[in-house]
Write a protein that holds these residues in place. Structure first.
Motif, PDB file in Angstrom:
ATOM      1  N   HIS A   1      54.624  43.522  41.746  1.00 40.73           N
ATOM      2  CA  HIS A   1      55.598  44.074  40.797  1.00 40.73           C
ATOM      3  C   HIS A   1      55.380  43.385  39.453  1.00 40.73           C
ATOM      4  O   HIS A   1      55.821  42.256  39.241  1.00 40.73           O
ATOM      5  N   TRP A   2      54.693  44.068  38.561  1.00 38.80           N
ATOM      6  CA  TRP A   2      54.334  43.520  37.265  1.00 38.80           C
ATOM      7  C   TRP A   2      55.154  44.169  36.164  1.00 38.80           C
ATOM      8  O   TRP A   2      55.623  45.296  36.296  1.00 38.80           O
ATOM      9  N   THR A   3      55.311  43.464  35.085  1.00 33.29           N
ATOM     10  CA  THR A   3      56.040  43.959  33.916  1.00 33.29           C
ATOM     11  C   THR A   3      55.114  44.801  33.048  1.00 33.29           C
ATOM     12  O   THR A   3      53.974  44.412  32.783  1.00 33.29           O
ATOM     13  N   ARG A   4      55.587  45.946  32.637  1.00 33.66           N
ATOM     14  CA  ARG A   4      54.806  46.796  31.746  1.00 33.66           C
ATOM     15  C   ARG A   4      55.394  46.745  30.351  1.00 33.66           C
ATOM     16  O   ARG A   4      56.599  46.864  30.155  1.00 33.66           O
TER      17      ARG A   4
ATOM     18  N   THR B   1      45.130  36.377  37.315  1.00 36.28           N
ATOM     19  CA  THR B   1      44.024  36.556  36.390  1.00 36.28           C
ATOM     20  C   THR B   1      42.675  36.442  37.072  1.00 36.28           C
ATOM     21  O   THR B   1      41.650  36.332  36.436  1.00 36.28           O
ATOM     22  N   GLY B   2      42.651  36.454  38.402  1.00 38.64           N
ATOM     23  CA  GLY B   2      41.386  36.428  39.105  1.00 38.64           C
ATOM     24  C   GLY B   2      41.326  35.370  40.183  1.00 38.64           C
ATOM     25  O   GLY B   2      40.569  35.489  41.135  1.00 38.64           O
ATOM     26  N   SER B   3      42.136  34.288  40.062  1.00 36.22           N
ATOM     27  CA  SER B   3      42.082  33.244  41.071  1.00 36.22           C
ATOM     28  C   SER B   3      42.773  33.673  42.352  1.00 36.22           C
ATOM     29  O   SER B   3      42.482  33.160  43.430  1.00 36.22           O
ATOM     30  N   ASP B   4      43.727  34.572  42.251  1.00 38.88           N
ATOM     31  CA  ASP B   4      44.371  35.116  43.435  1.00 38.88           C
ATOM     32  C   ASP B   4      43.532  36.300  43.894  1.00 38.88           C
ATOM     33  O   ASP B   4      43.655  37.411  43.387  1.00 38.88           O
TER      34      ASP B   4
ATOM     35  N   ALA C   1      45.631  42.256  33.394  1.00 33.91           N
ATOM     36  CA  ALA C   1      46.908  41.667  32.996  1.00 33.91           C
ATOM     37  C   ALA C   1      46.725  40.327  32.316  1.00 33.91           C
ATOM     38  O   ALA C   1      45.896  39.522  32.692  1.00 33.91           O
ATOM     39  N   SER C   2      47.542  40.081  31.291  1.00 26.51           N
ATOM     40  CA  SER C   2      47.513  38.820  30.558  1.00 26.51           C
ATOM     41  C   SER C   2      48.826  38.080  30.781  1.00 26.51           C
ATOM     42  O   SER C   2      49.867  38.694  30.936  1.00 26.51           O
ATOM     43  N   ALA C   3      48.773  36.758  30.783  1.00 31.04           N
ATOM     44  CA  ALA C   3      49.989  35.956  30.840  1.00 31.04           C
ATOM     45  C   ALA C   3      50.226  35.372  29.456  1.00 31.04           C
ATOM     46  O   ALA C   3      49.370  34.689  28.922  1.00 31.04           O
TER      47      ALA C   3
ATOM     48  N   PHE D   1      50.054  45.564  31.439  1.00 27.93           N
ATOM     49  CA  PHE D   1      50.714  45.112  32.663  1.00 27.93           C
ATOM     50  C   PHE D   1      50.568  43.604  32.775  1.00 27.93           C
ATOM     51  O   PHE D   1      49.460  43.072  32.694  1.00 27.93           O
ATOM     52  N   GLN D   2      51.692  42.924  32.957  1.00 34.09           N
ATOM     53  CA  GLN D   2      51.695  41.480  33.043  1.00 34.09           C
ATOM     54  C   GLN D   2      52.275  41.036  34.375  1.00 34.09           C
ATOM     55  O   GLN D   2      53.314  41.514  34.796  1.00 34.09           O
ATOM     56  N   PRO D   3      51.605  40.104  35.048  1.00 35.66           N
ATOM     57  CA  PRO D   3      52.135  39.573  36.304  1.00 35.66           C
ATOM     58  C   PRO D   3      53.338  38.690  36.027  1.00 35.66           C
ATOM     59  O   PRO D   3      53.571  38.269  34.893  1.00 35.66           O
ATOM     60  N   PRO D   4      54.114  38.370  37.048  1.00 31.33           N
ATOM     61  CA  PRO D   4      55.263  37.482  36.856  1.00 31.33           C
ATOM     62  C   PRO D   4      54.807  36.141  36.288  1.00 31.33           C
ATOM     63  O   PRO D   4      53.712  35.668  36.599  1.00 31.33           O
TER      64      PRO D   4
END
Length: 238
Positions: free
Chosen positions: A116-119, A138-141, A26-28, A129-132
């Motif tokens: 719950h990510w946005t597609r 992106t890996g830190s979580d 996922a990208s922000a 798929f993008q996180p909120p």
């Protein structure tokens, strides 16, 4: 060839170890004031580390059918993934319908775990798929990254990889920088004189104002090429 679990990507002087998540992470795309680019080449789906640069005539496989047959040699495909890739080994393609079913499976897995990510469907049919906004997915979580990895692995990781290549790199170029440049040129995002060296400078830039880039990374055409080939533009959204 290095294990997918050991794959590391270099960005200028910074080395980033990516989670075991498959090609598309996922990208922000929020707060595009400063950002970096993470290259996510062929993680669980290749079985080996794909070089970021390679001779122009080097291919991952002679054909998409052959590539699918290579993927079937791995023992970590989910049952669903194996059925789709077996079909691709005969036809040389993954259908949009099969791919979309895979994205549904992946999303259901995320939702069941509370993510719950946005597609977003990109121009070539690949789903991003993008996180909120503002989340650290992106890996830190570590927990979110682990969930994402497990969901990819148990659903459509190999199908996601194959479909992205099929849509954005059907020649199966081993040099993903060259594949990205070709895709950006074909999409009309960059001029014909834009080179892989130019692209290397772009993806090596960190904390660089968006106005310094030679093309608009927020352009849907650019997003389509980059994400499909495993480049995630990660912003410094806080």
């Amino acid at each position: 060839m290095g294990s997918a679990r050991e794959r590391r990507e270099s960005h200028g002087t910074k080395a980033v170890a990516r989670p075991f998540t498959g090609r598309a992470t996922a990208s922000a795309w929020t707060n595009l004031q400063a950002f970096s680019v993470l290259t996510l080449f062929a993680l669980i789906t290749s079985g080996c580390a794909v070089p970021s640069t390679a001779p122009e005539d080097q291919r991952l496989a002679p054909s998409l059918k052959a590539y699918a047959q290579q993927q079937l040699a791995h023992d970590d495909l989910s049952d669903w993934d194996r059925a789709v890739i077996e079909k691709a080994s005969q036809t040389g393609t993954v259908s949009q319908a099969d791919y979309d079913e895979g994205t549904d499976n992946f999303e259901a897995c995320l939702n069941a775990a509370g993510l719950h990510w946005t597609r977003t469907r990109l121009l070539n049919g690949v789903v991003e798929f993008q996180p909120p906004p503002g989340s650290a997915a992106t890996g830190s979580d570590d927990n979110a990254a682990m969930i994402q990895a497990q969901c990819y692995q148990s659903t459509y990781a190999y199908t996601q990889d194959f479909f992205g290549l099929q849509q954005a790199n059907p020649e199966l170029l081993a040099d993903f920088s060259l594949a990205a440049v070709n895709c950006l040129k074909k999409a009309g995002v960059v001029d014909d004189d834009f080179t892989t060296d130019d692209f290397g400078k772009v993806i090596g830039a960190h904390d660089s104002p968006i106005t310094d880039w030679p093309f608009d990374v927020a352009d849907p055409r650019a997003q389509t090429c980059l994400y499909s080939l495993g480049y995630a533009v990660v912003t410094d959204a806080k």
